[in-house]
Write an enzyme that holds these catalytic residues in place. Structure first.
Site, mmCIF file in Angstrom:
data_model
loop_
_atom_site.group_PDB
_atom_site.id
_atom_site.type_symbol
_atom_site.label_atom_id
_atom_site.label_comp_id
_atom_site.label_asym_id
_atom_site.label_seq_id
_atom_site.Cartn_x
_atom_site.Cartn_y
_atom_site.Cartn_z
ATOM 1 N N TYR A 1 0.829 -1.211 0.000
ATOM 2 C CA TYR A 1 0.000 0.000 0.000
ATOM 3 C C TYR A 1 0.864 1.262 0.000
ATOM 4 O O TYR A 1 0.449 2.299 -0.520
ATOM 5 C CB TYR A 1 -0.941 -0.008 1.207
ATOM 6 C CG TYR A 1 -2.120 -0.936 1.020
ATOM 7 C CD1 TYR A 1 -3.291 -0.482 0.416
ATOM 8 C CD2 TYR A 1 -2.068 -2.262 1.427
ATOM 9 C CE1 TYR A 1 -4.373 -1.328 0.225
ATOM 10 C CE2 TYR A 1 -3.134 -3.113 1.250
ATOM 11 C CZ TYR A 1 -4.289 -2.647 0.647
ATOM 12 O OH TYR A 1 -5.359 -3.489 0.454
ATOM 13 N N GLU B 1 -7.794 -7.478 5.512
ATOM 14 C CA GLU B 1 -6.951 -8.523 4.922
ATOM 15 C C GLU B 1 -6.157 -9.267 5.985
ATOM 16 O O GLU B 1 -5.950 -10.486 5.879
ATOM 17 C CB GLU B 1 -6.032 -7.900 3.872
ATOM 18 C CG GLU B 1 -6.795 -7.469 2.614
ATOM 19 C CD GLU B 1 -6.123 -6.360 1.835
ATOM 20 O OE1 GLU B 1 -4.891 -6.187 1.979
ATOM 21 O OE2 GLU B 1 -6.826 -5.640 1.096
#
Length: 399
Positions: free
Chosen positions: A98, A140
């Protein structure tokens, strides 16, 4: 929740960012793959990059998330986030990626919007990004805990122990663990990712629904060949059709996906088209194994009966349920039209839906949009309609 200082900035700039987000996504992926070409080779779907669908999905999700933060500040779009998180987990995405995405995405925003990106604007959209990213990272992380492996370690080798040609363009593969061990449990409606090593050395990944019984020691996936010539959209399905044989091994992920059948006794609508029948099969197997007495309405649309994968199995499963009905629609009659079938497009508006029905949809996006619209006009609340998209989720991008 978006901060008080960022909310008016995002609200004011959302039209401009939304109008440019497609171009931003294109520049972003160009920068990302120039920096990390292995991501295009081994992680991202090259077909969806080539046809622009991944760019549209990214643009749609970011714009939708920002819009919801502004318009509904006290809520979070959990359904959208869950769908993305399951897809990311099935690919083995890790939290550090990310940061890489953030770097190239904000460079792309600056390149496309130029001087309009003031420090105030950059800070507000930075907040949007990390609200979305941190929510996904948390989701996640929980998903990775369920199958057991560490973050991103979702892959294992499974042996192909059976192969069956369902239609000229659809083949089923039966998978088990090494040395005959069970493949493992999954929830009805979930999918797995399959990683294929292609002739050019790329390791491309695609998702396939588990379409057998959830308590079966073997996993079964059905692969529909995507015909596209030199188009990379069908490179994995074509490779599996041509090369996957009993005795071979495949690199397969743990099961993921949030289109899962919940416990309960309420009525169900299982609506599918084409290869979208596959998650519905695992739901039907689950219901049949438990001897359910729930009302179940099964709707399936296809081109012809010959193109309908698992037709006989679907009919048999529905017949085994005491309160189930099957409606089939085919664009062309073909040979061997089943008695439950009609010729033409699927028409949900003619169905007699029981009160309190929960709907599950899977198939091409135009089919699901049409069915969902009919169900909402029929009076079904939006929260009672669930769907699964094969490939990038373009639902929000097309709204």
């Amino acid at each position: 929740m978006l901060s008080e200082q960022s909310t008016p900035v995002v609200r004011a700039t959302l039209p401009a960012v939304g109008a440019a987000i497609g171009e931003i996504a294109e520049v972003f992926y160009g920068r990302l793959f120039a920096d990390r070409p292995e991501l295009l080779r081994d992680l991202f779907n090259r077909g969806n990059q080539a046809n622009g669908e991944q760019q549209k999905a990214l643009a749609g999700s970011i714009a939708a998330f920002a819009g919801l933060l502004v318009e509904h500040p006290d809520s979070r779009p959990d359904a959208m986030l869950a769908r993305i998180a399951h897809k990311h987990a099935s690919l083995g995405i890790t939290s550090d990626q990310y940061k890489l995405v953030h770097r190239h995405l904000f460079a792309a925003i600056g390149e496309v919007l130029g001087d309009a990106v003031t420090p105030e604007v950059a800070a507000a959209w930075d907040e949007v990004y990390w609200l979305m990213a941190n929510a996904l990272i948390a989701l996640e992380a929980r998903l990775y805990q369920e199958p057991g492996p560490p973050e991103g370690g979702t892959w294992r080798e499974l042996e192909i122990v059976g192969r069956h040609e369902e239609t000229p363009d659809a083949v089923s593969l039966l998978l088990r663990g090494p040395d005959g061990t069970p493949a493992g449990a999954f929830r009805p409606g979930q999918y797995v990712s399959v990683q294929a090593e292609l002739p050019d050395g790329a390791r491309q990944i695609r998702q396939y629904s588990l379409c057998g019984a959830p308590d079966d020691p073997h996993w079964r996936i059905t692969v529909k060949r995507v015909r596209g010539g030199a188009d990379p959209a069908g490179e994995v399905s074509s490779w599996l059709h041509e090369h996957a044989r009993p005795g071979d091994t495949l690199t397969v992920s743990a099961p993921f996906g949030d289109l899962v059948l919940p416990d309960g006794d309420g009525p169900l609508l299982l609506a599918s088209a084409g290869i979208g029948v596959t998650p519905m099969l695992s739901m039907l197997h689950h219901l049949a194994a438990r001897g359910t007495t729930r009302q179940v309405l099964v709707l399936h649309a296809d081109r012809t009966p010959a193109d309908h994968a698992h037709l006989d199995e679907q009919r048999r499963l529905v017949a085994s349920l005491p309160d189930a009905r099957l409606r089939l629609s085919y664009e062309e009659a073909g040979a061997g039209l089943p008695e439950e079938a009609s010729v033409g497009l699927a028409d949900v508006s003619t169905l007699d839906l029981p009160a309190g029905v929960t709907a599950y949809l899977c198939g091409p996006l135009p089919f699901m949009r049409g069915v969902r619209g009919d169900l909402l006009r029929h009076g079904l609340p939006a929260h009672a309609v669930h769907y699964e998209v094969f490939g990038p989720d373009l639902w929000l991008a097309g709204e």
